[in-house]
Design a protein around this motif. Sequence first.
Motif, PDB file in Angstrom:
ATOM      1  N   TYR A 107       0.825  -1.203   0.000  1.00 38.83           N
ATOM      2  CA  TYR A 107       0.000   0.000   0.000  1.00 38.83           C
ATOM      3  C   TYR A 107       0.867   1.266   0.000  1.00 38.83           C
ATOM      4  CZ  TYR A 107      -4.560  -2.228   0.704  1.00 38.83           C
ATOM      5  OH  TYR A 107      -5.733  -2.937   0.532  1.00 38.83           O
ATOM      6  N   ALA A 108       1.981   1.234   0.719  1.00 40.58           N
ATOM      7  CA  ALA A 108       2.872   2.395   0.757  1.00 40.58           C
ATOM      8  C   ALA A 108       3.444   2.702  -0.628  1.00 40.58           C
ATOM      9  CB  ALA A 108       4.012   2.147   1.754  1.00 40.58           C
ATOM     10  N   LEU A 109       3.903   1.660  -1.306  1.00 40.04           N
ATOM     11  CA  LEU A 109       4.419   1.844  -2.662  1.00 40.04           C
ATOM     12  C   LEU A 109       3.318   2.362  -3.580  1.00 40.04           C
ATOM     13  CD1 LEU A 109       6.639   1.528  -4.780  1.00 40.04           C
ATOM     14  CD2 LEU A 109       5.942  -0.874  -5.042  1.00 40.04           C
ATOM     15  N   SER A 110       2.126   1.813  -3.447  1.00 43.31           N
ATOM     16  CA  SER A 110       1.000   2.249  -4.257  1.00 43.31           C
ATOM     17  C   SER A 110       0.689   3.723  -4.018  1.00 43.31           C
ATOM     18  CB  SER A 110      -0.233   1.401  -3.920  1.00 43.31           C
ATOM     19  OG  SER A 110      -1.399   1.960  -4.486  1.00 43.31           O
ATOM     20  N   ALA A 111       0.660   4.143  -2.756  1.00 43.71           N
ATOM     21  CA  ALA A 111       0.334   5.529  -2.435  1.00 43.71           C
ATOM     22  C   ALA A 111       1.363   6.491  -3.009  1.00 43.71           C
ATOM     23  CB  ALA A 111       0.251   5.698  -0.915  1.00 43.71           C
ATOM     24  N   ALA A 112       2.657   6.165  -2.865  1.00 43.98           N
ATOM     25  CA  ALA A 112       3.708   7.048  -3.372  1.00 43.98           C
ATOM     26  C   ALA A 112       3.628   7.196  -4.890  1.00 43.98           C
ATOM     27  CB  ALA A 112       5.077   6.516  -2.953  1.00 43.98           C
ATOM     28  N   LEU A 113       3.405   6.094  -5.593  1.00 45.66           N
ATOM     29  CA  LEU A 113       3.325   6.140  -7.055  1.00 45.66           C
ATOM     30  C   LEU A 113       2.074   6.877  -7.524  1.00 45.66           C
ATOM     31  CD1 LEU A 113       4.506   2.545  -8.053  1.00 45.66           C
ATOM     32  CD2 LEU A 113       5.734   4.700  -8.421  1.00 45.66           C
TER      33      LEU A 113
ATOM     34  N   TRP B 196       1.176   5.098 -12.948  1.00 44.66           N
ATOM     35  CA  TRP B 196      -0.061   5.082 -12.158  1.00 44.66           C
ATOM     36  C   TRP B 196      -0.619   3.675 -12.122  1.00 44.66           C
ATOM     37  CZ3 TRP B 196      -5.295   4.039 -13.193  1.00 44.66           C
ATOM     38  CH2 TRP B 196      -6.179   4.405 -12.176  1.00 44.66           C
ATOM     39  N   TRP B 197      -0.565   2.982 -13.229  1.00 42.44           N
ATOM     40  CA  TRP B 197      -1.010   1.593 -13.256  1.00 42.44           C
ATOM     41  C   TRP B 197      -0.129   0.718 -12.369  1.00 42.44           C
ATOM     42  CZ3 TRP B 197      -5.560   0.014 -14.578  1.00 42.44           C
ATOM     43  CH2 TRP B 197      -6.307   0.732 -15.514  1.00 42.44           C
TER      44      TRP B 197
END
Length: 302
Positions: free
Chosen positions: A19-25, A56-57
């Motif tokens: 989730y952290a990686l997802s949020a940053a990207l 984003w994907w």
Amino acid sequence: MTAHSSIAVALACCSALAYALSAALQRRETARTVDGSTRTGTGVPFFGALLRRPWWWGGVTAMVLGALIHVVALGFGSITLVQPIGVTSLILALPLDAWLERRRIHRGEWIGAVVLVIGLAGLFGLAEHQPSDTRPDAGIVLTTLLVVPLVALLVAGASGRAPAVPRAVMRAAVSGLCAGATSGLVRLTFRLVQDGRSPWLIGAVLAAVVVLPVASVLLLQTAYRDGGLDAGLSTQITADQVTAMAIGIVVLGERFALGLSGGFLAVLSAVVAVAGLVTLIRSGPTPEQRAPAATAAPAPHR
């Protein structure tokens, strides 16, 4: 802790990292996408531009992976055990976001993030480590399925007239409401199937599990656009935890340890978490302050 509880905690930590990686990207890509026509428009050009950005994907893929791991974790542990661990994604996302933006993290951001995590960790420490044996009441389940979308629609609708940062906070809160409700309903689905409940009731819960995450993702993108990571992610995470734990307590009968004293400590922990949340929102850079860095940094290939 039992073996199942230990597995649930380990999986929840892995989910938080994804989730952290997802949020940053996703936060970075929303900043790259914003221009004068999409900041306050209908949102169609904004989302259309996001769909054309590969990174984003990549963030969406990391989010889906984190969600799948989270679902498995909920199969091993209670909501009040698994859910608060997700707040560590905020601590992980801050340095990732700063690295992607080539900026330093403000002292107030670290203080706010740490205080927020301490508050939610207090809730985690008071949680019962085993799921409740309470049989979910069908009336309460159906009421939950009606109340959550209604509150989400009302708050999201009211956010349209708010300034940028308050609008981001309101939409991130709705995103967290939808995400937390999804986690609670996933755990509820496991219990309904285990108890052999009505297929219609299970189907209604599963329908909400499909729709609510989509609304959560869309609203979170606009929160990142208008308020950045600090206002968007911190608010979303807090609302996520509160909603999921509320469903665990009200619908599934989960409880905090230590009885009445535990309830008092839980309220105190919640106050600490809110103080950290407010500090973090006020300390983070605004989208306007981020704009020069976003313009200077090379955009990823489309």
